[in-house]
Design a protein around this motif. Structure first.
Motif, short mmCIF file in Angstrom:
data_model
loop_
_atom_site.label_atom_id
_atom_site.label_comp_id
_atom_site.label_asym_id
_atom_site.label_seq_id
_atom_site.Cartn_x
_atom_site.Cartn_y
_atom_site.Cartn_z
N UNK A 58 7.21 8.98 8.39
CA UNK A 58 7.36 7.81 7.26
C UNK A 58 5.98 7.07 7.37
N UNK A 59 5.53 6.93 6.09
CA UNK A 59 5.55 7.27 4.62
C UNK A 59 5.04 8.31 4.19
N UNK A 60 4.53 9.53 5.35
CA UNK A 60 3.55 10.33 4.99
C UNK A 60 3.85 11.69 4.55
N UNK A 61 4.91 12.03 4.82
CA UNK A 61 5.54 13.49 4.57
C UNK A 61 6.54 13.54 3.46
N UNK A 114 0.98 -1.24 -0.06
CA UNK A 114 -0.04 -0.12 0.11
C UNK A 114 0.89 1.14 0.21
N UNK A 115 0.90 1.99 -1.16
CA UNK A 115 1.46 3.28 -1.16
C UNK A 115 1.33 4.21 -0.20
N UNK A 116 2.27 4.76 0.52
CA UNK A 116 2.04 5.89 1.39
C UNK A 116 1.77 7.22 0.56
N UNK A 117 1.11 7.98 1.51
CA UNK A 117 0.77 9.31 0.75
C UNK A 117 0.78 10.48 1.60
#
Length: 451
Positions: free
Chosen positions: A423-426, A69-72
């Motif tokens: 990580x992995x949101x910013x 699942x890609x972070x955003x």
């Protein structure tokens, strides 16, 4: 000076407000070191097998398939993909949420990692830990000398933890949200946000105490505190906003007092912020009790929170002040969020110098001046990472991160600052890449000499 005299010097009795306007001081980049965003750590050998796959609960349902699942960056920042996917194999180094004032005997700095993935509900498999780190600004690297995992084998935590039934009882982001750290002798003190609580631990991470926050006779609670439910009333049952606990906690030289600074304004009886200021409360580690001393830190216009808080001498201290933006303001979206712009860019990122010996009649501490982390001179070209921008950044460095949560004094002319990369949101330097863990050494002699 005696302990009593030192206490009197910061007794925070009402004083006449200073007429001195806050000054803007220059900052020059003296070094830049990086821990890559995608840095993972092996859990302790005696940790539950569950801790080997972290981030399983960051979506709508459990997902145990690594890297699927890609972070955003989330809705407020345009949901831009960051290039790093969850869950992780192992524990993410994450970003740092606090520097201790005192160093280890070998010169390493103590740095704290926060609760994992941002909330109590999504972090039950994220272990809590702090590190001994040694930045090498010449090489641009940071050695992770040791990672110390918080654990509660003596059952000092007064409520059920996520790994309750295990022997080692490692703590996770479902138990606490650690945001600030100090080392006082052989005791580690950690300020956290769910309670908010102060935690004490040994240097090997063994919890020795959990202390609720007292303001006078009132226990301060957040919506994540034990016993708070959906029926609880904001402003009555809880007055600390979510993620509004001890983002900063400073150890005062001489007195040995810990001063915990809340990240956000307290709520009044109407459930709304009591004002555009933060409460700062004193705790005496020797007595293991709150002293009743306090002062207020006024937020500048445009600031929403603080990131860290550390003394540089007996009364003066540094505070990170920030807004909620990330990315260079030259790429602000003109309309709806898009992949090539920042909907909420960084506008206010500062290091503020305060004087705790000067507090006005309303309890506000004096702000002496600040440096602008969005405008750092870099005449030697020491910046190691490019920043996407629609302007010329030659000879300049910016620090355009959502959460900047670490500051400490290095010597009489330098300070060190670091970010929490969530990580992995910013994704602050680039539009589509997760932020790295950056350490910047800043030459700020004018700031540190200001009175």
């Amino acid at each position: 000076m005696t302990r009593s005299a030192l206490l009197l010097s910061v007794a925070l009795l009402p004083m006449a407000a200073s007429a001195h306007a806050e000054d803007l001081f220059p900052a020059t980049l003296a070094g830049h070191a990086v821990i890559p965003a995608f840095t993972l750590l092996a859990p302790p050998a005696d940790a539950p097998q569950d801790a080997w796959i972290s981030g399983k609960f960051t979506g709508a349902a459990r997902n145990a398939q690594p890297m699927t699942v890609m972070g955003d960056t989330g809705a407020s920042h345009g949901k831009r993909a960051t290039g790093i996917s969850l869950p992780f194999i192992g524990q993410p180094f994450q970003g740092m949420s606090g520097f201790a004032m005192n160093r280890a005997e070998d010169g390493a700095i103590y740095a704290l990692t926060d609760n994992g993935f941002g909330t109590k509900g999504n972090s039950p498999d994220a272990l809590l830990f702090f590190h001994r780190l040694l930045p090498d600004f010449a090489a641009g690297t940071v050695a992770i000398q040791d990672t110390i995992y918080l654990h509660d084998p003596d059952m000092k935590v007064p409520f059920r933890i996520a790994y309750e039934g295990t022997e080692a009882r490692y703590l996770t982001g479902a138990d606490f949200d650690p945001e600030s750290i100090q080392i006082n002798g052989d005791t580690v003190w950690i300020g956290e946000e769910f309670g908010p609580y102060l935690l004490s631990a040994t240097l090997d991470g063994r919890i020795t105490g959990v202390y609720p926050t007292m303001m006078g006779e009132t226990v301060l609670k957040s919506p994540d505190s034990q016993g708070i439910s959906a029926l609880s009333v904001a402003g009555t049952d809880w007055t600390v906003p979510r993620s509004g606990g001890f983002e900063g906690m400073a150890l005062q030289p001489g007195t040995g007092l810990l001063w915990g600074m809340l990240e956000k304004p307290l709520l009044g009886a109407d459930g709304k912020p009591e004002g555009n200021f933060l409460q700062v409360l004193a705790f005496d580690p020797a007595a293991a009790a709150w002293t009743g001393q306090s002062f207020k830190f006024a937020l500048a216009e445009g600031a929403t929170a603080i990131g860290d808080f550390n003394f540089i001498d007996a009364t003066r201290a540094l505070v990170i002040e920030r807004d909620n933006g990330e990315g260079d303001p030259s790429l602000k979206c003109a309309g709806d969020p898009a992949p090539d712009c920042f909907p909420a860019p960084a506008m206010l990122k500062r290091i503020v110098l305060i004087d705790t010996a000067t507090v006005d009649a309303d309890g506000f501490v004096r702000r002496i001046g600040h440096i602008d982390l969005m405008d750092i001179a870099d005449p030697q070209g020491l910046n190691r990472l490019p920043t996407v921008a629609n302007r010329d950044l030659t000879g300049k460095m910016t620090f355009p991160f959502f959460t900047i949560e670490d500051v400490m004094l290095v010597d009489e002319t330098h300070i060190m600052v670091a970010n929490d990369n969530n990580l992995p949101y910013s994704s602050g330097r680039q539009l589509d890449a997760a932020a790295d863990n950056e350490f910047i050494l800043l030459s700020v002699p004018e700031l540190l000499a200001a009175k």
